[in-house]
Write a protein that holds these residues in place. Structure first.
Motif, short mmCIF file in Angstrom:
data_model
loop_
_atom_site.label_atom_id
_atom_site.label_comp_id
_atom_site.label_asym_id
_atom_site.label_seq_id
_atom_site.Cartn_x
_atom_site.Cartn_y
_atom_site.Cartn_z
N ARG A 107 0.84 -1.19 0.00
CA ARG A 107 0.00 0.00 0.00
C ARG A 107 0.88 1.25 0.00
N LEU A 108 0.32 2.35 -0.49
CA LEU A 108 1.00 3.63 -0.38
C LEU A 108 0.26 4.47 0.65
N LEU A 109 1.00 5.30 1.36
CA LEU A 109 0.42 6.16 2.38
C LEU A 109 0.85 7.60 2.15
N LEU A 110 -0.13 8.48 2.04
CA LEU A 110 0.10 9.91 1.92
C LEU A 110 -0.12 10.56 3.29
N ASN A 111 0.81 11.38 3.71
CA ASN A 111 0.76 12.08 5.00
C ASN A 111 0.75 13.58 4.67
N ALA A 112 -0.36 14.26 4.96
CA ALA A 112 -0.55 15.64 4.50
C ALA A 112 -0.87 16.60 5.63
N ARG A 113 -0.49 17.83 5.43
CA ARG A 113 -0.92 18.93 6.29
C ARG A 113 -2.41 19.16 6.08
N ASP A 114 -3.20 18.99 7.13
CA ASP A 114 -4.65 19.12 6.98
C ASP A 114 -5.06 20.59 7.04
N GLU A 115 -6.09 20.94 6.26
CA GLU A 115 -6.59 22.32 6.23
C GLU A 115 -8.05 22.42 6.63
N ASP A 116 -8.65 21.32 7.07
CA ASP A 116 -10.08 21.33 7.41
C ASP A 116 -10.37 22.16 8.65
N HIS A 117 -9.34 22.38 9.48
CA HIS A 117 -9.55 23.17 10.69
C HIS A 117 -9.99 24.60 10.37
N ARG A 118 -9.72 25.07 9.15
CA ARG A 118 -10.11 26.42 8.76
C ARG A 118 -11.63 26.58 8.72
N HIS A 119 -12.33 25.46 8.49
CA HIS A 119 -13.78 25.51 8.34
C HIS A 119 -14.52 24.67 9.38
N ASN A 120 -13.78 23.84 10.12
CA ASN A 120 -14.40 22.89 11.04
C ASN A 120 -13.74 23.02 12.41
N ALA A 121 -14.45 23.62 13.34
CA ALA A 121 -13.88 23.89 14.66
C ALA A 121 -13.55 22.62 15.43
N SER A 122 -14.12 21.49 15.03
CA SER A 122 -13.87 20.24 15.75
C SER A 122 -12.55 19.59 15.35
N VAL A 123 -11.89 20.13 14.32
CA VAL A 123 -10.62 19.57 13.84
C VAL A 123 -9.47 20.36 14.45
N ALA A 124 -8.51 19.66 15.03
CA ALA A 124 -7.35 20.32 15.63
C ALA A 124 -6.52 21.01 14.55
N SER A 125 -5.96 22.16 14.90
CA SER A 125 -5.21 22.94 13.90
C SER A 125 -3.94 22.23 13.45
N GLY A 126 -3.43 21.33 14.27
CA GLY A 126 -2.22 20.60 13.89
C GLY A 126 -2.47 19.20 13.35
N ALA A 127 -3.71 18.91 12.98
CA ALA A 127 -4.04 17.56 12.52
C ALA A 127 -3.32 17.21 11.21
N ARG A 128 -3.05 15.94 11.04
CA ARG A 128 -2.50 15.40 9.79
C ARG A 128 -3.59 14.56 9.12
N ARG A 129 -3.58 14.53 7.80
CA ARG A 129 -4.52 13.70 7.07
C ARG A 129 -3.75 12.58 6.38
N PHE A 130 -4.10 11.33 6.73
CA PHE A 130 -3.48 10.15 6.15
C PHE A 130 -4.44 9.54 5.13
N SER A 131 -3.94 9.22 3.95
CA SER A 131 -4.75 8.59 2.91
C SER A 131 -3.96 7.45 2.28
N HIS A 132 -4.62 6.30 2.10
CA HIS A 132 -3.97 5.13 1.50
C HIS A 132 -4.36 4.94 0.04
N SER A 133 -3.46 4.31 -0.70
CA SER A 133 -3.75 3.83 -2.05
C SER A 133 -3.46 2.34 -2.09
N LEU A 134 -4.39 1.58 -2.68
CA LEU A 134 -4.22 0.12 -2.79
C LEU A 134 -3.80 -0.31 -4.19
N ASP A 135 -3.65 0.64 -5.11
CA ASP A 135 -3.36 0.28 -6.50
C ASP A 135 -2.17 1.06 -7.06
N GLY A 136 -1.17 1.25 -6.22
CA GLY A 136 0.06 1.87 -6.68
C GLY A 136 -0.04 3.36 -6.93
#
Length: 205
Positions: A107-136
């Motif tokens: 699997r591949l794993l993307l580790n990104a700076r999250d920006e949802d905190h700008r619009h969603n008060a329930s998201v921590a400002s320092g959160a990371r967003r992890f996303s997987h790919s199963l097909d390369g």
């Protein structure tokens, strides 16, 4: 061979250049028209990823293009050493500034700076967003998973596998509510958990 993706002035269009002599000479920039409307995106800071010889898509080269903080990231890849490129149909939403690793199971794993905190008060400002790919890297989890255990500051982080023989993953990022206390975390379980390994700059990042 070295493959470099960059933005070319004055249009800020993404282009690719290559070197076959360890960087002494380079090919002329070739615009990435394959990205269509996203050819004006910014390539994510840091580095791309080349898949290992044992992967089903061995040798594939992948980069991340940042669309905007309100849109997300799109991944594009090449199976012929950078001569032609394919854009993923997936937008990994609400994030930018990302890096990818290949996990031991393929699997591949993307580790990104999250920006949802700008619009969603329930998201921590320092959160990371992890996303997987199963097909390369062709498709990804559009929303992925939010992580709030890797620092408290919204900024770029570096993410890589320790080496080809190790399953250890390394992540570097401020470990404080501010761009201070630069820290390297390590994971031995394919990014399920991380623990601080080294405080590189305890006083100031």
């Amino acid at each position: 061979q070295i493959v470099l993706v960059l933005s070319v002035a004055p249009t800020d269009t993404l282009a690719v250049i290559g070197s076959s002599d360890e960087g002494e000479t380079w090919t002329p920039p070739r615009p990435l028209h394959e990205l269509g409307d996203d050819s004006g995106a910014h390539v994510s800071p840091g580095r791309g990823l080349q898949l290992s010889p044992s992967h089903a898509h061995a040798g594939r080269i992948l980069f991340v293009a940042q669309l905007s903080v309100n849109t997300g990231n799109v991944i594009f890849y090449s199976d012929d050493g950078g001569k032609s490129w394919v854009k993923s149909p997936t937008i990994v939403q609400h994030c930018n500034e990302a890096q990818m690793v290949e996990l031991a199971d393929g699997r591949l794993l993307l580790n990104a700076r999250d920006e949802d905190h700008r619009h969603n008060a329930s998201v921590a400002s320092g959160a990371r967003r992890f996303s997987h790919s199963l097909d390369g890297g062709h498709t990804w989890e559009p929303l992925g998973v939010l992580r709030d255990d890797l620092g408290d500051t919204n900024c770029m982080g570096s993410f890589l596998a320790a080496d080809a023989q190790s399953s250890a993953l390394l992540f570097s990022h401020p470990n404080a509510a501010g761009r201070i206390n630069g820290t390297v975390w390590i994971s031995h379980d394919q990014a399920k958990t991380f623990s601080p390994l080294l405080a590189v700059t305890p006083a100031n990042s």
